[in-house]
Write a protein that holds these residues in place. Structure first.
Motif, mmCIF file in Angstrom:
data_model
loop_
_atom_site.group_PDB
_atom_site.id
_atom_site.type_symbol
_atom_site.label_atom_id
_atom_site.label_comp_id
_atom_site.label_asym_id
_atom_site.label_seq_id
_atom_site.Cartn_x
_atom_site.Cartn_y
_atom_site.Cartn_z
ATOM 1 N N ALA A 2 0.833 -1.203 0.000
ATOM 2 C CA ALA A 2 0.000 0.000 0.000
ATOM 3 C C ALA A 2 0.866 1.251 0.000
ATOM 4 C CB ALA A 2 -0.918 -0.015 1.230
ATOM 5 N N TRP A 3 1.989 1.192 0.717
ATOM 6 C CA TRP A 3 2.911 2.331 0.776
ATOM 7 C C TRP A 3 3.546 2.579 -0.581
ATOM 8 C CZ3 TRP A 3 4.082 6.644 2.743
ATOM 9 C CH2 TRP A 3 5.371 7.164 2.679
ATOM 10 N N VAL A 4 4.003 1.525 -1.220
ATOM 11 C CA VAL A 4 4.621 1.662 -2.543
ATOM 12 C C VAL A 4 3.600 2.200 -3.536
ATOM 13 C CG1 VAL A 4 5.618 0.376 -4.479
ATOM 14 C CG2 VAL A 4 6.400 -0.081 -2.149
ATOM 15 N N ALA A 5 2.370 1.701 -3.448
ATOM 16 C CA ALA A 5 1.317 2.165 -4.355
ATOM 17 C C ALA A 5 1.032 3.641 -4.128
ATOM 18 C CB ALA A 5 0.052 1.339 -4.141
ATOM 19 N N ALA A 6 1.029 4.074 -2.875
ATOM 20 C CA ALA A 6 0.782 5.481 -2.560
ATOM 21 C C ALA A 6 1.901 6.350 -3.106
ATOM 22 C CB ALA A 6 0.650 5.659 -1.049
ATOM 23 N N ARG A 38 4.254 5.567 8.223
ATOM 24 C CA ARG A 38 4.802 6.315 7.098
ATOM 25 C C ARG A 38 3.765 7.341 6.637
ATOM 26 N NH1 ARG A 38 7.064 1.646 7.710
ATOM 27 N NH2 ARG A 38 8.843 0.918 6.511
ATOM 28 N N VAL A 39 4.210 8.592 6.534
ATOM 29 C CA VAL A 39 3.320 9.663 6.071
ATOM 30 C C VAL A 39 3.977 10.335 4.877
ATOM 31 C CG1 VAL A 39 2.057 11.752 6.691
ATOM 32 C CG2 VAL A 39 2.534 10.030 8.439
ATOM 33 N N LEU A 40 3.232 10.399 3.787
ATOM 34 C CA LEU A 40 3.704 11.082 2.583
ATOM 35 C C LEU A 40 3.024 12.447 2.518
ATOM 36 C CD1 LEU A 40 5.369 10.734 -0.064
ATOM 37 C CD2 LEU A 40 3.271 9.924 -1.137
ATOM 38 N N LYS A 41 3.833 13.505 2.389
ATOM 39 C CA LYS A 41 3.287 14.865 2.361
ATOM 40 C C LYS A 41 3.747 15.589 1.116
ATOM 41 C CE LYS A 41 3.178 15.384 7.374
ATOM 42 N NZ LYS A 41 3.642 16.168 8.531
ATOM 43 N N ASP A 42 2.931 16.550 0.667
ATOM 44 C CA ASP A 42 3.346 17.350 -0.469
ATOM 45 C C ASP A 42 4.255 18.487 -0.004
ATOM 46 O OD1 ASP A 42 1.756 19.361 0.565
ATOM 47 O OD2 ASP A 42 0.159 19.139 -0.919
ATOM 48 N N ALA A 43 4.688 19.334 -0.948
ATOM 49 C CA ALA A 43 5.659 20.372 -0.640
ATOM 50 C C ALA A 43 5.142 21.365 0.394
ATOM 51 C CB ALA A 43 6.052 21.109 -1.924
ATOM 52 N N GLN A 44 3.826 21.486 0.504
ATOM 53 C CA GLN A 44 3.231 22.397 1.492
ATOM 54 C C GLN A 44 3.026 21.712 2.843
ATOM 55 O OE1 GLN A 44 1.852 22.421 -1.861
ATOM 56 N NE2 GLN A 44 3.331 24.057 -2.117
ATOM 57 N N GLY A 45 3.420 20.453 2.930
ATOM 58 C CA GLY A 45 3.284 19.735 4.188
ATOM 59 C C GLY A 45 1.931 19.106 4.414
ATOM 60 N N ASP A 82 13.316 0.802 6.231
ATOM 61 C CA ASP A 82 14.445 0.346 5.430
ATOM 62 C C ASP A 82 14.822 1.486 4.489
ATOM 63 O OD1 ASP A 82 16.182 -0.713 3.631
ATOM 64 O OD2 ASP A 82 14.942 -2.430 3.090
ATOM 65 N N PRO A 83 16.063 2.005 4.587
ATOM 66 C CA PRO A 83 16.439 3.151 3.751
ATOM 67 C C PRO A 83 16.282 2.885 2.256
ATOM 68 C CG PRO A 83 18.086 2.764 5.443
ATOM 69 C CD PRO A 83 17.131 1.598 5.497
ATOM 70 N N LEU A 84 16.287 1.625 1.852
ATOM 71 C CA LEU A 84 16.198 1.311 0.424
ATOM 72 C C LEU A 84 14.769 1.306 -0.094
ATOM 73 C CD1 LEU A 84 18.799 -1.571 0.123
ATOM 74 C CD2 LEU A 84 19.019 0.758 -0.726
ATOM 75 N N GLU A 85 13.809 1.288 0.801
ATOM 76 C CA GLU A 85 12.436 1.091 0.327
ATOM 77 C C GLU A 85 11.936 2.249 -0.511
ATOM 78 O OE1 GLU A 85 10.585 0.746 4.196
ATOM 79 O OE2 GLU A 85 9.399 2.512 3.760
ATOM 80 N N MET A 86 12.409 3.487 -0.215
ATOM 81 C CA MET A 86 11.963 4.618 -1.020
ATOM 82 C C MET A 86 12.530 4.522 -2.425
ATOM 83 S SD MET A 86 9.825 6.232 0.579
ATOM 84 C CE MET A 86 9.623 7.507 -0.677
ATOM 85 N N VAL A 87 13.752 4.009 -2.540
ATOM 86 C CA VAL A 87 14.356 3.851 -3.864
ATOM 87 C C VAL A 87 13.551 2.863 -4.680
ATOM 88 C CG1 VAL A 87 16.462 3.223 -5.085
ATOM 89 C CG2 VAL A 87 16.618 4.334 -2.851
ATOM 90 N N GLU A 88 13.193 1.756 -4.052
ATOM 91 C CA GLU A 88 12.387 0.752 -4.742
ATOM 92 C C GLU A 88 11.001 1.299 -5.043
ATOM 93 O OE1 GLU A 88 12.382 -2.411 -1.999
ATOM 94 O OE2 GLU A 88 14.527 -2.772 -2.166
ATOM 95 N N GLY A 89 10.483 2.112 -4.112
ATOM 96 C CA GLY A 89 9.099 2.546 -4.215
ATOM 97 C C GLY A 89 8.802 3.440 -5.390
#
Ligand SMILES: [Zn+2]
Length: 84
Positions: free
Chosen positions: A15-19, A55-62, A75-82
């Motif tokens: 779900a995180w990767v999809a988001a 995990r919270v994903l925010k836009d440039a305005q927060g 895992d520091p690599l998960e964003m790269v994979e995501g």
């Protein structure tokens, strides 16, 4: 805002990767926030996540775009994979 509280870690990670795929566009600014438990080892000198961080994903305005609970340890690599 999408908020997900899935049953399993694998489901939550998916779900995180999809988001991330949905919201993160090339050339756009965004923020990713990991909310760790107060007793997480990320705050120790080892700096290794041992909690089930949110995990919270925010836009440039927060503004929060997506919030995923229960995706397991950071895992520091998960964003790269995501975003590939
Ligand atoms: Zn943690």
């Amino acid at each position: 805002m999408m908020s997900v509280s899935p049953k399993g870690t694998r489901q939550a990670r998916r779900a995180w990767v999809a988001a991330c795929r949905k919201h993160i566009k090339r050339g756009k600014l965004y923020h990713v926030e990991f909310q760790h438990d107060p007793d997480c080892m990320i705050y120790s000198h080892e700096q290794v996540c041992t909690c089930n961080s949110v995990r919270v994903l925010k836009d440039a305005q927060g503004r929060p775009l997506a919030c995923i609970e229960g995706a397991g340890e950071y895992d520091p690599l998960e964003m790269v994979e995501g975003v590939q």
